[in-house]
Every structure is written in structure tokens, then in C-alpha cells.
Design an enzyme around this catalytic site. Structure first.
Site, PDB file in Angstrom:
ATOM      1  N   LYS A 112      44.845  -6.400  50.300  1.00 38.72           N
ATOM      2  CA  LYS A 112      43.487  -5.895  50.500  1.00 38.72           C
ATOM      3  C   LYS A 112      43.514  -4.389  50.680  1.00 38.72           C
ATOM      4  O   LYS A 112      44.268  -3.883  51.512  1.00 38.72           O
ATOM      5  CB  LYS A 112      42.862  -6.546  51.736  1.00 38.72           C
ATOM      6  CG  LYS A 112      42.917  -8.070  51.745  1.00 38.72           C
ATOM      7  CD  LYS A 112      42.527  -8.641  53.099  1.00 38.72           C
ATOM      8  CE  LYS A 112      42.714 -10.147  53.150  1.00 38.72           C
ATOM      9  NZ  LYS A 112      42.383 -10.703  54.490  1.00 38.72           N
ATOM     10  N   SER A 143      42.717 -15.134  57.847  1.00 36.70           N
ATOM     11  CA  SER A 143      43.957 -15.900  57.618  1.00 36.70           C
ATOM     12  C   SER A 143      45.175 -15.143  58.125  1.00 36.70           C
ATOM     13  O   SER A 143      45.864 -14.480  57.346  1.00 36.70           O
ATOM     14  CB  SER A 143      44.116 -16.191  56.118  1.00 36.70           C
ATOM     15  OG  SER A 143      43.934 -14.999  55.361  1.00 36.70           O
ATOM     16  N   LYS A 196      36.807  -4.194  56.019  1.00 39.52           N
ATOM     17  CA  LYS A 196      36.812  -4.785  57.366  1.00 39.52           C
ATOM     18  C   LYS A 196      37.956  -4.223  58.199  1.00 39.52           C
ATOM     19  O   LYS A 196      37.867  -4.161  59.436  1.00 39.52           O
ATOM     20  CB  LYS A 196      36.874  -6.312  57.285  1.00 39.52           C
ATOM     21  CG  LYS A 196      38.060  -6.887  56.515  1.00 39.52           C
ATOM     22  CD  LYS A 196      39.285  -7.144  57.346  1.00 39.52           C
ATOM     23  CE  LYS A 196      40.423  -7.674  56.497  1.00 39.52           C
ATOM     24  NZ  LYS A 196      41.654  -7.925  57.279  1.00 39.52           N
ATOM     25  N   GLU A 286      46.871  -1.419  57.079  1.00 44.27           N
ATOM     26  CA  GLU A 286      46.128  -1.223  55.836  1.00 44.27           C
ATOM     27  C   GLU A 286      44.830  -0.451  56.062  1.00 44.27           C
ATOM     28  O   GLU A 286      44.377   0.299  55.197  1.00 44.27           O
ATOM     29  CB  GLU A 286      45.827  -2.571  55.174  1.00 44.27           C
ATOM     30  CG  GLU A 286      47.043  -3.265  54.570  1.00 44.27           C
ATOM     31  CD  GLU A 286      47.532  -2.633  53.267  1.00 44.27           C
ATOM     32  OE1 GLU A 286      47.099  -1.502  52.940  1.00 44.27           O
ATOM     33  OE2 GLU A 286      48.358  -3.267  52.583  1.00 44.27           O
TER      34      GLU A 286
END
Length: 336
Positions: A112, A143, A196, A286
């Protein structure tokens, strides 16, 4: 192993031997598929091959017997290739697949982010691979790898373009403890999964400053609005951001201490110094990389994206959290 031997079973190639890659490899192995796992870290591969356990992650869980550790990549076609690398390495891995002439019917990105150098999403980076493929898939949702590896119930979103995705995921990925929900809004799934992480850093900062539960929820809800606004500007569908890959992933990442992005925010509040916070977390975050990409894009302004703007100012431009908070709280009254 020859191509003919591969074709005896449905075959997966998992690129990335970290926590998430290994969790996905173990998961799809449960469908009696043949799974091949490769990573750029030769020492990690040697350890996995010898011990059949990850040296750092879920060390008490043995790798599924259907997983073969691949030391050297060779020309081959798989039914599906899962890309589970740090997002900023995705472009290099795509080029490796092209150079090695490794192909698949389904290309699944489980990483992501937004590329720092070219500001592209996964489907744009992987475009050279998709010319003859059946589909591109972005897998995202709440997850944590540790829980997936343990076989605990998990539900994710599969955003896709192409053909035969429903049948393939139904037969070879979807399981009682790993439920997949499909949507054709792959762009919305990509954006929700990337942004997010930025909001989660901000929620971590707020919790580290002990601003309370009200502030936490306000940041999550208003942060989700900003993610949706960004997604709509890229052609995503609004409803996607209310699902697992939007609200679901945001709530998990922003509120649970397994999240590296949340941990970075907590450490920023503790040290009041981003570099010390990054050193303390000690692992890839990230959301930090995505903040760099958003900053380069010049799209995130204080008017339309006030929360993300302030988080980026803290993370990249040395703005103090207290100053960012004061700026957010001084904004004029406006419609929700």
C-alpha cells in the site's frame, strides 16, 4: 522446477518474505495450491528454507508444506503473482519480472502506498505487466499479518480490473477465516490503503499527547473525509471508503498498537522529534513514505486536506505537534 511441473497445480509466486508476504503465502497454501516464495534477502531465504520458520516473525509457526522457497527466479508463468514488498520497491520488482520474463494471469498487489519518485499508484506502476494479463488486483483491508498467520478471522477487499477474478479468488484465496469482498473500484482500494497510514500517524500523535477519545474519533472521521475527497479526485467511488479498505483499515491502523504508523505517531509525541521517533520504531513505516509522496505532489493543501497537511508538516517539515493542533483548532466554522 520446470514449467510443466508448475502447471500440475494452481501456482502462486509470492514476492516478499516479510511478515505480510509469509502470512499470505501460508493462507493461499491452505487451498492446496503450490506456492513459491521469493525475497531479495538471500540470508532470509536460506533461513526459511533450512528452518521452515521465519527468523523474526511468528517464530513458533511452521511454514506450510505447500510453500517452496525459491532462491533463484527463472522464466516462468504462474497463475497469480502477489507483490508483497515495501511499496517503494514495487517499480524495481516489476522491472525484475519483465527482465526475467516471469508472467501471470493475475497480478495482485498487497502493498500500500504512492511511489515517491513518479507519484503513481500500484496499477500504474504495474502497467507494463498487465498488457497480456487477465487482471490487476489490489488487496487491502484491516489485516495485521500476525493475526492472519495465526489463522484468526480476517476480511479484506479485493479491488480489481480484468476478468476471471471472482472465480479465481473464490476457488483459491477466499476461505472461512480469510474472507475476500470484491469491488471493481480498484483505485479507491489503492487510495484508501495508502492514505490511511498518514492519518494513523496523526491519531498516534494525538493519543501520545493524551488529547482524549473524542479527539481520536474526530481525527479518524474527518481524516476519512479527506481520504474520500482525494479518492474522488482520482476517479474512485465514494462508497468504497466506507468499507473494509477505507474505514475498516483506517480504524485498525489508527487505533491498534500493532500498527507501525500509529507507533510512529506515539513516538513523535514522546520525543517531539521525527528522526528519533523513526529510529525508535526501527522498521519501515509506509505512512512516512506516503507522506513524502503526497508532499511532492503538491496536492495536499490546508484548505481541502487540513489534517493530512498538518501531519505532513510535522513529519517532514519540523512543525511541532502543539503548533499543528493549534492551527487545526483555530479553523473557521464550516459545514460537515
Amino acid at each position: 522446477m520446470s514449467l510443466d511441473e508448475h502447471k500440475k497445480n494452481v501456482s502462486f509466486l509470492i514476492i516478499g518474505g516479510g511478515a505480510w508476504g509469509l502470512s499470505l503465502a501460508n493462507t493461499v497454501s491452505n487451498t492446496n495450491s503450490k506456492v513459491f516464495l521469493w525475497d531479495g534477502d538471500r540470508k532470509l531465504l536460506d533461513s526459511l528454507k533450512k528452518n521452515r520458520r521465519h527468523p523474526f516473525f511468528c517464530t513458533d509457526i511452521e511454514i506450510h508444506e505447500n510453500i517452496e522457497i525459491v532462491i533463484e527466479l527463472i522464466e516462468c508463468k504462474y497463475d497469480a503473482i502477489f507483490f508483497v514488498t515495501p511499496f517503494q520497491a514495487l517499480e524495481a520488482v516489476v522491472q525484475l519480472m519483465l527482465d526475467k520474463r516471469i508472467t501471470a494471469d493475475h497480478y495482485v498487489c498487497a502493498s500500500k502506498g504512492i511511489d515517491i519518485n513518479n507519484l503513481q499508484l500500484a496499477h500504474e506502476i504495474m502497467k507494463p505487466l498487465l498488457l497480456k494479463a487477465a487482471s490487476f488486483v489490489q488487496l487491502s483491508g484491516p489485516s495485521f499479518a500476525y493475526e492472519v498467520m495465526q489463522g484468526l478471522p480476517t476480511a479484506v477487499t479485493v479491488g480489481y480490473k480484468g476478468r476471471n477474478v471472482t472465480k479465481f479468488f473464490k476457488n483459491y484465496v477466499h476461505q472461512s477465516n480469510f474472507r475476500t469482498y470484491l469491488t471493481e473500484d480498484y483505485i479507491g482500494v489503492e487510495i484508501g490503503g495508502a492514505l490511511k497510514n498518514v492519518i494513523a500517524i496523526g491519531v498516534g500523535i494525538a493519543d501520545g499527547l493524551e488529547l482524549g477519545a473524542n479527539a481520536r474519533v474526530a481525527l479518524i472521521v474527518r481524516g476519512l473525509k479527506e481520504i474520500r475527497t482525494f479518492g474522488l479526485s482520482r476517479g474512485a467511488e465514494s462508497t468504497t471508503f466506507s468499507g473494509l479498505s477505507g474505514l475498516g483499515d483506517l480504524v485498525l491502523t489508527a487505533t491498534d498498537n500493532q500498527s507501525r504508523n500509529r507507533q510512529l505517531g506515539l513516538k513523535i509525541a514522546e520525543f517531539n522529534n521525527v528522526h528519533k521517533a523513526l529510529e525508535s520504531v526501527g522498521k519501515l513505516v509506509e505512512g512516512y513514505k506516503t507522506s513524502q509522496a503526497l508532499d511532492r505532489s503538491k496536492e495536499i493543501n490546508s484548505e481541502n486536506y487540513p489534517i493530512m497537511h498538518e501531519i505532513i508538516e510535522i513529519v517532514l517539515h519540523s512543525r511541532k505537534p502543539a503548533e499543528a493542533l493549534a492551527r487545526l483548532l483555530s479553523r473557521e466554522l464550516r459545514p460537515e
